[in-house]
Design a protein around this motif. Structure first.
Motif, PDB file in Angstrom:
ATOM      1  N   VAL A  99     -16.158  11.894  74.935  1.00 14.19           N
ATOM      2  CA  VAL A  99     -17.224  12.614  74.232  1.00 14.19           C
ATOM      3  C   VAL A  99     -18.584  11.998  74.556  1.00 14.19           C
ATOM      4  O   VAL A  99     -19.554  12.711  74.858  1.00 14.19           O
ATOM      5  N   ILE A 100     -18.668  10.679  74.495  1.00 14.29           N
ATOM      6  CA  ILE A 100     -19.944  10.003  74.764  1.00 14.29           C
ATOM      7  C   ILE A 100     -20.381  10.242  76.209  1.00 14.29           C
ATOM      8  O   ILE A 100     -21.549  10.551  76.482  1.00 14.29           O
ATOM      9  N   THR A 101     -19.447  10.098  77.132  1.00 15.46           N
ATOM     10  CA  THR A 101     -19.755  10.283  78.548  1.00 15.46           C
ATOM     11  C   THR A 101     -20.273  11.699  78.822  1.00 15.46           C
ATOM     12  O   THR A 101     -21.303  11.892  79.478  1.00 15.46           O
ATOM     13  N   ALA A 102     -19.559  12.695  78.296  1.00 15.99           N
ATOM     14  CA  ALA A 102     -19.934  14.090  78.535  1.00 15.99           C
ATOM     15  C   ALA A 102     -21.265  14.423  77.864  1.00 15.99           C
ATOM     16  O   ALA A 102     -22.108  15.124  78.437  1.00 15.99           O
ATOM     17  N   THR A 103     -21.474  13.902  76.664  1.00 13.92           N
ATOM     18  CA  THR A 103     -22.706  14.203  75.932  1.00 13.92           C
ATOM     19  C   THR A 103     -23.919  13.584  76.614  1.00 13.92           C
ATOM     20  O   THR A 103     -24.969  14.224  76.760  1.00 13.92           O
ATOM     21  N   LEU A 104     -23.784  12.335  77.054  1.00 16.00           N
ATOM     22  CA  LEU A 104     -24.880  11.680  77.770  1.00 16.00           C
ATOM     23  C   LEU A 104     -25.244  12.441  79.037  1.00 16.00           C
ATOM     24  O   LEU A 104     -26.423  12.663  79.332  1.00 16.00           O
ATOM     25  N   ALA A 105     -24.234  12.843  79.787  1.00 11.94           N
ATOM     26  CA  ALA A 105     -24.489  13.571  81.039  1.00 11.94           C
ATOM     27  C   ALA A 105     -25.204  14.888  80.763  1.00 11.94           C
ATOM     28  O   ALA A 105     -26.152  15.257  81.477  1.00 11.94           O
TER      29      ALA A 105
ATOM     30  N   LEU B   5     -21.073   3.331  82.090  1.00 10.44           N
ATOM     31  CA  LEU B   5     -22.082   4.380  81.922  1.00 10.44           C
ATOM     32  C   LEU B   5     -23.468   3.864  82.278  1.00 10.44           C
ATOM     33  O   LEU B   5     -23.852   2.757  81.879  1.00 10.44           O
ATOM     34  N   PRO B   6     -24.254   4.640  83.008  1.00  5.09           N
ATOM     35  CA  PRO B   6     -25.622   4.228  83.342  1.00  5.09           C
ATOM     36  C   PRO B   6     -26.459   4.044  82.068  1.00  5.09           C
ATOM     37  O   PRO B   6     -26.367   4.838  81.141  1.00  5.09           O
ATOM     38  N   GLY B   7     -27.261   2.992  82.045  1.00 10.10           N
ATOM     39  CA  GLY B   7     -28.173   2.789  80.932  1.00 10.10           C
ATOM     40  C   GLY B   7     -27.518   2.370  79.641  1.00 10.10           C
ATOM     41  O   GLY B   7     -28.111   2.510  78.569  1.00 10.10           O
ATOM     42  N   ALA B   8     -26.286   1.833  79.701  1.00 14.21           N
ATOM     43  CA  ALA B   8     -25.599   1.367  78.492  1.00 14.21           C
ATOM     44  C   ALA B   8     -25.953  -0.095  78.249  1.00 14.21           C
ATOM     45  O   ALA B   8     -25.950  -0.907  79.180  1.00 14.21           O
TER      46      ALA B   8
ATOM     47  N   VAL C  32     -23.630  -0.228  70.739  1.00 13.84           N
ATOM     48  CA  VAL C  32     -24.035   0.025  72.119  1.00 13.84           C
ATOM     49  C   VAL C  32     -25.153   1.069  72.137  1.00 13.84           C
ATOM     50  O   VAL C  32     -25.073   2.092  71.466  1.00 13.84           O
ATOM     51  N   GLY C  33     -26.220   0.772  72.890  1.00 11.78           N
ATOM     52  CA  GLY C  33     -27.351   1.675  73.000  1.00 11.78           C
ATOM     53  C   GLY C  33     -27.465   2.259  74.397  1.00 11.78           C
ATOM     54  O   GLY C  33     -26.940   1.687  75.357  1.00 11.78           O
ATOM     55  N   PHE C  34     -28.168   3.388  74.499  1.00 10.82           N
ATOM     56  CA  PHE C  34     -28.283   4.090  75.774  1.00 10.82           C
ATOM     57  C   PHE C  34     -29.738   4.425  76.078  1.00 10.82           C
ATOM     58  O   PHE C  34     -30.495   4.836  75.194  1.00 10.82           O
ATOM     59  N   ASP C  35     -30.108   4.246  77.334  1.00  4.00           N
ATOM     60  CA  ASP C  35     -31.455   4.573  77.784  1.00  4.00           C
ATOM     61  C   ASP C  35     -31.550   6.064  78.124  1.00  4.00           C
ATOM     62  O   ASP C  35     -30.544   6.719  78.412  1.00  4.00           O
ATOM     63  N   ASP C  36     -32.792   6.564  78.119  1.00  2.00           N
ATOM     64  CA  ASP C  36     -33.102   7.912  78.597  1.00  2.00           C
ATOM     65  C   ASP C  36     -32.373   9.024  77.848  1.00  2.00           C
ATOM     66  O   ASP C  36     -31.910  10.004  78.444  1.00  2.00           O
ATOM     67  N   VAL C  37     -32.273   8.869  76.528  1.00  2.00           N
ATOM     68  CA  VAL C  37     -31.675   9.932  75.726  1.00  2.00           C
ATOM     69  C   VAL C  37     -32.246   9.833  74.312  1.00  2.00           C
ATOM     70  O   VAL C  37     -32.550   8.749  73.822  1.00  2.00           O
TER      71      VAL C  37
END
Length: 388
Positions: A373-379, A285-288, A304-309
């Protein structure tokens, strides 16, 4: 994607479901047709049977950590065990010194207790972790003072899963003449613990992290370790912790610890495979950003953290996934996790960091569903949220 009626459970670090085998055993100590009597009632057979059950469970808990059963003190959970260890020891030994060393990423049961001790006139030093959430032996050695009498460091961090080198840290404390306490709530049943060979004087345990019931825990207290009790009335538990013992919960903890002893290796192997499957999905995933390096922590906890959200929005939008943005004890707090802050994680990413924790009943379907779920929600969120 349709929401599942029952969310995918990925929050085993907060609590585990009671193993059905544990629940079945507990039920035998509740009703009129079971062993329900007060284990302190020594004037009749029913009381003796309840006491026998309590002492059998004490041995089961002791066996997992290779202790003498007489060194196990029942508590209401790891929080009480932590309080008893720190406050009880510092008060009992204040004539020798008033300095306590712990870390800035301990569970609040340690940090808040340490702060309370400061109000009593004790001195507390908080060690800062390295980038992988660990305290180094060198840090501890440098922090020791002539009046240091207790060091308290967790075996496994509840939020990021990092592991401390308990043997090395305990040896340094002992070489200095200080006692060593370990919060092992997240470690029992996950990593080997042997107080017979490890330099541990006190060790806090919880049943509900090991597929046992909530509301019961224990403190291992090495023989000859002096502790002042916090709860008075009846002199139970060798005078360290008074109160009528909850036989059914104690039996549940004993059964859960016996199962953990027998199944720890196979559980860990299976969970490690599930973790690898989850990591393989999330690292694409981008930004993971994984909070700590692989191999520096236990297999069942993944941070795990995510950028731009936006973090709060991320969690709210994942209703079909039961997880957390940090310790469960802080889940109502919108401030960044103090653990992630201590590791230098940027605030925005810290707020969008998930703790995904696996357990005995996790499946490949759970892992794949969580990743979906994580992939779809981030997108979805990134398509509607402008970057900060």
């Amino acid at each position: 994607m349709a929401l599942s009626a029952t969310p995918i459970y990925m929050d085993y670090a907060a609590t585990t479901p009671v193993d059905p085998r544990v629940a079945q055993e507990m039920a035998r100590y509740l009703g009129l047709d079971g062993t329900f009597a007060n284990p302190a009632s020594r004037s009749h057979m029913l009381g003796w049977l309840a006491e026998q059950a309590v002492e059998g469970a004490r041995r089961q808990v002791a066996d997992l950590i290779h202790a003498d059963p007489r060194e196990i003190v029942w508590t209401s959970g790891a929080t009480e065990a932590d309080n008893l260890a720190l406050i009880g020891f510092m008060r009992a030994n204040r004539a020798r010194g008033r300095h306590l060393i712990t870390s800035s990423i301990e569970h609040k049961a340690i940090l808040d207790t340490a702060a309370s001790l400061e109000q009593e006139g004790f001195d507390v030093t908080l060690l800062a972790p390295d980038s992988n959430g660990r305290i180094t032996p060198e840090q501890l050695r440098d922090a020791l003072r002539p009046d240091t009498i207790l060091v308290s460091l967790m075996a496994v961090n509840n939020e990021i899963g990092s592991r401390n080198d308990i043997d090395a840290l305990g040896n340094i404390a002992h070489q200095h003449g200080a006692a060593f306490h370990v919060d092992a709530a997240q470690a029992a049943g996950k990593i080997p613990l042997d107080v017979g060979t490890q330099p541990i004087d006190m060790l806090s345990l919880s049943a509900h992290k090991v597929y046992g019931p909530k509301g019961i825990g224990a403190l291992y207290v090495r023989r000859d370790t002096q502790i002042t009790p916090l709860i008075h009335g009846g002199g139970h538990e060798r005078g360290m912790r008074s109160g009528t013992l909850p036989t059914h919960q104690i039996v549940g903890m004993g059964t859960a610890f016996t199962l953990a002893s027998a199944e720890q290796e196979q559980d860990n192997q299976r969970i490690a495979r599930l973790r690898a499957r989850l990591v393989a999905r999330l690292e694409q995933l981008p930004g993971a950003h994984f909070t700590i390096e692989e191999g520096k922590g236990v297999a069942n906890i993944l941070s795990v953290g995510f950028d731009d959200v936006d973090g709060q929005t991320l969690l709210m939008e994942m209703r079909s996934l039961a997880t957390a943005t940090g310790s469960a004890c802080n889940s109502a707090d919108v401030a960044p996790s103090y653990v992630l802050g201590a590791l230098g994680v940027p605030t925005r990413r810290a707020l969008a960091t998930l703790r995904l924790s696996l357990g005995r009943f996790s499946t490949e379907q759970d892992v794949d569903g969580a990743a979906d779920v994580i992939t779809a929600t981030l997108a979805r969120l990134r398509s509607t949220q402008a970057p900060a």
